[in-house]
Motif scaffolding. Structure first.
Motif, PDB file in Angstrom:
ATOM      1  N   THR A 192      -6.711  -3.314   2.459  1.00 54.71           N
ATOM      2  CA  THR A 192      -5.938  -2.317   3.200  1.00 54.71           C
ATOM      3  C   THR A 192      -6.310  -2.293   4.677  1.00 54.71           C
ATOM      4  OG1 THR A 192      -7.570  -0.624   2.700  1.00 54.71           O
ATOM      5  CG2 THR A 192      -5.726  -0.825   1.174  1.00 54.71           C
ATOM      6  N   ILE A 193      -7.452  -2.874   5.016  1.00 52.45           N
ATOM      7  CA  ILE A 193      -7.907  -2.766   6.407  1.00 52.45           C
ATOM      8  C   ILE A 193      -7.899  -4.139   7.073  1.00 52.45           C
ATOM      9  CG2 ILE A 193      -9.803  -2.071   7.907  1.00 52.45           C
ATOM     10  CD1 ILE A 193     -10.610  -0.102   5.674  1.00 52.45           C
ATOM     11  N   ASP A 194      -7.072  -4.277   8.093  1.00 52.78           N
ATOM     12  CA  ASP A 194      -7.070  -5.500   8.893  1.00 52.78           C
ATOM     13  C   ASP A 194      -7.002  -5.092  10.363  1.00 52.78           C
ATOM     14  OD1 ASP A 194      -4.479  -4.772   9.491  1.00 52.78           O
ATOM     15  OD2 ASP A 194      -3.544  -6.179   8.099  1.00 52.78           O
ATOM     16  N   GLU A 195      -6.715  -6.001  11.246  1.00 52.05           N
ATOM     17  CA  GLU A 195      -6.745  -5.707  12.674  1.00 52.05           C
ATOM     18  C   GLU A 195      -5.520  -4.896  13.126  1.00 52.05           C
ATOM     19  OE1 GLU A 195      -9.455  -6.108  14.173  1.00 52.05           O
ATOM     20  OE2 GLU A 195      -8.762  -5.528  16.162  1.00 52.05           O
ATOM     21  N   HIS A 196      -4.458  -4.917  12.339  1.00 48.15           N
ATOM     22  CA  HIS A 196      -3.212  -4.320  12.826  1.00 48.15           C
ATOM     23  C   HIS A 196      -2.778  -3.062  12.098  1.00 48.15           C
ATOM     24  CE1 HIS A 196      -2.922  -7.938  15.161  1.00 48.15           C
ATOM     25  NE2 HIS A 196      -3.114  -8.641  14.040  1.00 48.15           N
ATOM     26  N   GLY A 197      -3.415  -2.763  10.969  1.00 52.35           N
ATOM     27  CA  GLY A 197      -3.029  -1.568  10.216  1.00 52.35           C
ATOM     28  C   GLY A 197      -1.846  -1.857   9.317  1.00 52.35           C
ATOM     29  N   ILE A 198      -1.761  -1.163   8.190  1.00 57.31           N
ATOM     30  CA  ILE A 198      -0.655  -1.373   7.255  1.00 57.31           C
ATOM     31  C   ILE A 198       0.386  -0.260   7.382  1.00 57.31           C
ATOM     32  CG2 ILE A 198      -2.048  -2.677   5.593  1.00 57.31           C
ATOM     33  CD1 ILE A 198      -2.231  -0.111   3.874  1.00 57.31           C
ATOM     34  N   GLY A 199       0.112   0.713   8.257  1.00 63.48           N
ATOM     35  CA  GLY A 199       1.064   1.797   8.470  1.00 63.48           C
ATOM     36  C   GLY A 199       0.816   2.943   7.499  1.00 63.48           C
ATOM     37  N   ALA A 200       1.157   4.158   7.947  1.00 58.70           N
ATOM     38  CA  ALA A 200       0.867   5.367   7.164  1.00 58.70           C
ATOM     39  C   ALA A 200       1.645   5.387   5.856  1.00 58.70           C
ATOM     40  CB  ALA A 200       1.194   6.609   7.982  1.00 58.70           C
ATOM     41  N   ARG A 201       2.891   4.930   5.900  1.00 58.11           N
ATOM     42  CA  ARG A 201       3.710   5.006   4.694  1.00 58.11           C
ATOM     43  C   ARG A 201       3.093   4.181   3.568  1.00 58.11           C
ATOM     44  NH1 ARG A 201       8.475   7.427   4.313  1.00 58.11           N
ATOM     45  NH2 ARG A 201       8.677   7.614   6.561  1.00 58.11           N
ATOM     46  N   ARG A 202       2.671   2.969   3.911  1.00 55.78           N
ATOM     47  CA  ARG A 202       2.067   2.109   2.883  1.00 55.78           C
ATOM     48  C   ARG A 202       0.707   2.633   2.445  1.00 55.78           C
ATOM     49  NH1 ARG A 202       1.290  -4.032   3.977  1.00 55.78           N
ATOM     50  NH2 ARG A 202       0.037  -3.952   2.074  1.00 55.78           N
ATOM     51  N   ALA A 203      -0.062   3.094   3.406  1.00 61.28           N
ATOM     52  CA  ALA A 203      -1.413   3.574   3.066  1.00 61.28           C
ATOM     53  C   ALA A 203      -1.322   4.802   2.159  1.00 61.28           C
ATOM     54  CB  ALA A 203      -2.197   3.893   4.337  1.00 61.28           C
ATOM     55  N   LEU A 204      -0.379   5.684   2.488  1.00 62.84           N
ATOM     56  CA  LEU A 204      -0.261   6.896   1.680  1.00 62.84           C
ATOM     57  C   LEU A 204       0.282   6.567   0.287  1.00 62.84           C
ATOM     58  CD1 LEU A 204      -0.675   9.969   1.678  1.00 62.84           C
ATOM     59  CD2 LEU A 204       1.722  10.220   2.316  1.00 62.84           C
ATOM     60  N   ALA A 205       1.245   5.629   0.221  1.00 63.14           N
ATOM     61  CA  ALA A 205       1.784   5.235  -1.084  1.00 63.14           C
ATOM     62  C   ALA A 205       0.672   4.642  -1.949  1.00 63.14           C
ATOM     63  CB  ALA A 205       2.925   4.235  -0.904  1.00 63.14           C
ATOM     64  N   LEU A 206      -0.161   3.858  -1.319  1.00 65.26           N
ATOM     65  CA  LEU A 206      -1.280   3.261  -2.034  1.00 65.26           C
ATOM     66  C   LEU A 206      -2.232   4.339  -2.552  1.00 65.26           C
ATOM     67  CD1 LEU A 206      -1.918   0.144  -2.128  1.00 65.26           C
ATOM     68  CD2 LEU A 206      -3.819   0.721  -0.628  1.00 65.26           C
ATOM     69  N   PHE A 207      -2.455   5.349  -1.722  1.00 64.44           N
ATOM     70  CA  PHE A 207      -3.312   6.445  -2.159  1.00 64.44           C
ATOM     71  C   PHE A 207      -2.664   7.168  -3.339  1.00 64.44           C
ATOM     72  CE2 PHE A 207      -4.616  10.888  -2.231  1.00 64.44           C
ATOM     73  CZ  PHE A 207      -5.987  10.728  -2.366  1.00 64.44           C
ATOM     74  N   GLU A 208      -1.386   7.482  -3.181  1.00 61.32           N
ATOM     75  CA  GLU A 208      -0.701   8.272  -4.212  1.00 61.32           C
ATOM     76  C   GLU A 208      -0.606   7.527  -5.538  1.00 61.32           C
ATOM     77  OE1 GLU A 208       3.080   9.883  -2.998  1.00 61.32           O
ATOM     78  OE2 GLU A 208       3.452  10.769  -4.974  1.00 61.32           O
ATOM     79  N   HIS A 209      -0.324   6.223  -5.491  1.00 64.40           N
ATOM     80  CA  HIS A 209      -0.028   5.505  -6.731  1.00 64.40           C
ATOM     81  C   HIS A 209      -1.190   4.687  -7.290  1.00 64.40           C
ATOM     82  CE1 HIS A 209       4.021   6.922  -6.283  1.00 64.40           C
ATOM     83  NE2 HIS A 209       4.093   6.392  -5.070  1.00 64.40           N
TER      84      HIS A 209
END
Ligand SMILES: *Cc1c(COP(=O)(O)O)cnc(C)c1O
Length: 459
Positions: free
Chosen positions: A53-70
């Motif tokens: 999930t962590i790289d130099e550019h970020g995966i964006g809030a929508r993806r990060a939150l979806a990953l957290f939720e699911h």
């Protein structure tokens, strides 16, 4: 507009969208009444499901939150679920949970009066309210710390400091070894505090019912004399919810010089209910006490109320001195940092303050009483079933019982099945070498019918 340096901090469409996403999720979670119990997932599986999930550019809030939720959140047990009955659960009110977001939103520094006066004032009102409930004098006060472990440690450090000062004033030498007396059934955090402080624990055998009494403590005090700087009484043991005979221990203060600390991390909350209040006689003579709002006082993690009879004793032991702190320590203002082994702190008492201010003490008493009553009701049900028996009568809201004929592995298999089927989280425990299981009830949403359903699975 923002530059690369300010992109994450400036108020922009992008940051506003992120805040909306997070608040929408929080709202759904707090107001959901069917969040499953969920269960842990292996590191291998999480690696596979979550990926990098962590790289130099970020995966964006929508993806990060979806990953957290699911992926991530379902791999965390829902500790405020009504069928979470293991250890000591948590059951924050909706108001307290929601206000926890506000504490973050306001970026409050809760360590000093200079920086957080308003928050400290509100936290102190809660501490005063609790102190009054426990019968302490109006001057009593303290601080909300992270948990009971740190609360017990901080209280015992203050106790030893008070003993040191008293001996120094008398011109008497310090003992070779400092000792703390507590029940053999005291919480593991007392032994942990003793290790950190490099002092010795004197474990005293409680009576057959598990209650530590004054006569047993007297023998330890006679044996170890002035090397005992504190006696810890437990107001609601973690395993059984047993309240030590605090009054008979407190009476010994008339003959011996010691600091009485009451560890009420889980159980002292019971004193707020008329159903259990009288069990706690003697608490009013404590020199310090703790109670964890994140256990049975309906606040979110993490919060322990640490209260001193004489707050100055806490301050003497804990104030940190440094040139850059002089502005804070050279005043008489009330700075929460001064009362425990910490400096920077979240104003973690505020969620409880908001909920208590919203509903008043009566709503708390009703909610606490409901768990006490449910424990009595389900204990009677257990006693009436031929394949079950109570290990001890419940005093507060923990009910410990055995399934006749079950070995450790049968409890373990049964417990794993309950969680697998998402029915309940009830773990095996043991007492005096015999396996058992227990219901720890702190959630007013837990019902008699739900508990009966669990008993049925043991037939
Ligand atoms: C839970 C508990 C503690 C430790 O509190 P934490 O908040 O988990 O650190 C200490 N004493 C008793 C009696 C407890 O039940």
């Amino acid at each position: 507009m923002s530059s690369p340096a300010t992109r994450m901090h400036a108020v922009t469409d992008e940051t506003a969208q992120i805040v909306d996403l997070v608040l929408d999720f929080s709202r759904r979670r707090v107001l959901s009444s069917d969040t499953p119990l969920d269960k842990p997932v292996s590191p291998f599986e999480l690696d596979r499901l979550a990926g990098r999930t962590i790289d130099e550019h970020g995966i964006g809030a929508r993806r990060a939150l979806a990953l957290f939720e699911h992926v991530l959140a379902p791999a965390c047990i829902t500790t405020d679920h009504p069928q979470y009955l293991s250890f000591i659960p948590t059951a924050p009110t909706k108001a307290a949970t929601a206000f926890d977001l506000v504490v973050s939103a306001c970026a409050i520094y809760g360590g000093s009066w200079l920086e957080g006066a308003g928050a400290v004032h509100a936290e102190n009102e809660v501490l005063s309210w609790l102190a009054r409930e426990f019968g302490l004098p109006p001057a009593a006060g303290g601080v909300f710390v992270q948990g009971g472990t740190l609360g017990n440690l901080s209280a015992l450090v203050a106790a030893r400091e008070a003993a040191r000062l008293a001996l120094r004033e008398m011109g008497a030498p310090a003992p070779d070894r400092w000792r703390v007396v507590c029940s053999a059934e005291a919480h593991s955090s007392i032994a942990s505090a003793a290790r950190v402080m490099d002092v010795e624990v004197v474990p005293v055998t409680p009576d057959p019912g598990g209650t530590l009494r004054g006569d047993a403590v007297r023998a330890a005090l006679e044996q170890h004399g002035a090397s005992v700087f504190a006696v810890v009484a437990t107001a609601g043991s973690t395993n059984f919810g047993i309240v030590d005979d605090i009054a008979s221990i407190a009476t010994l203060k008339e003959e011996f010089d010691f600091w009485l600390h009451v560890d009420g991390a889980y159980g002292l909350t019971g004193m707020l209910s008329p159903l259990a209040r009288e069990r706690f006689a003697g608490v009013e003579r404590a020199d310090s006490l703790i109670v964890d709002p994140h256990k049975w006082l309906f606040a979110p993690f993490d919060a322990c109320a640490l209260i001193y009879r004489d707050p100055e004793a806490g301050r003497r032991a804990h104030t940190q001195h440094a040139e850059y702190l002089d502005t804070l320590t050279e005043t008489s203002e009330w700075s929460p940092s001064d009362y425990a082994a910490h400096l920077t702190r979240r104003a973690r008492g505020l969620p409880l303050w908001f909920s208590l201010a919203t509903y008043g003490g009566g709503a708390y008493r009703a909610a606490i009483s409901s768990s006490l009553q449910l424990a009595q009701d389900i204990a009677r049900e257990i006693a009436s079933r031929e394949y079950l028996h109570l290990v001890r009568e419940p005093q507060l809201s923990v009910v410990v019982f055995e399934r006749d004929g079950w070995s450790r592995s049968e409890y373990a298999a049964w417990s794993a099945r309950l969680l697998d089927e998402q029915r309940a989280f009830v773990t095996p425990s043991s007492h005096a070498g015999r396996p058992n299981t227990r219901f720890a009830i702190v959630n007013p949403m837990t019902t008699f019918e739900q508990l009966v359903g669990i008993l049925d699975t043991m037939a």
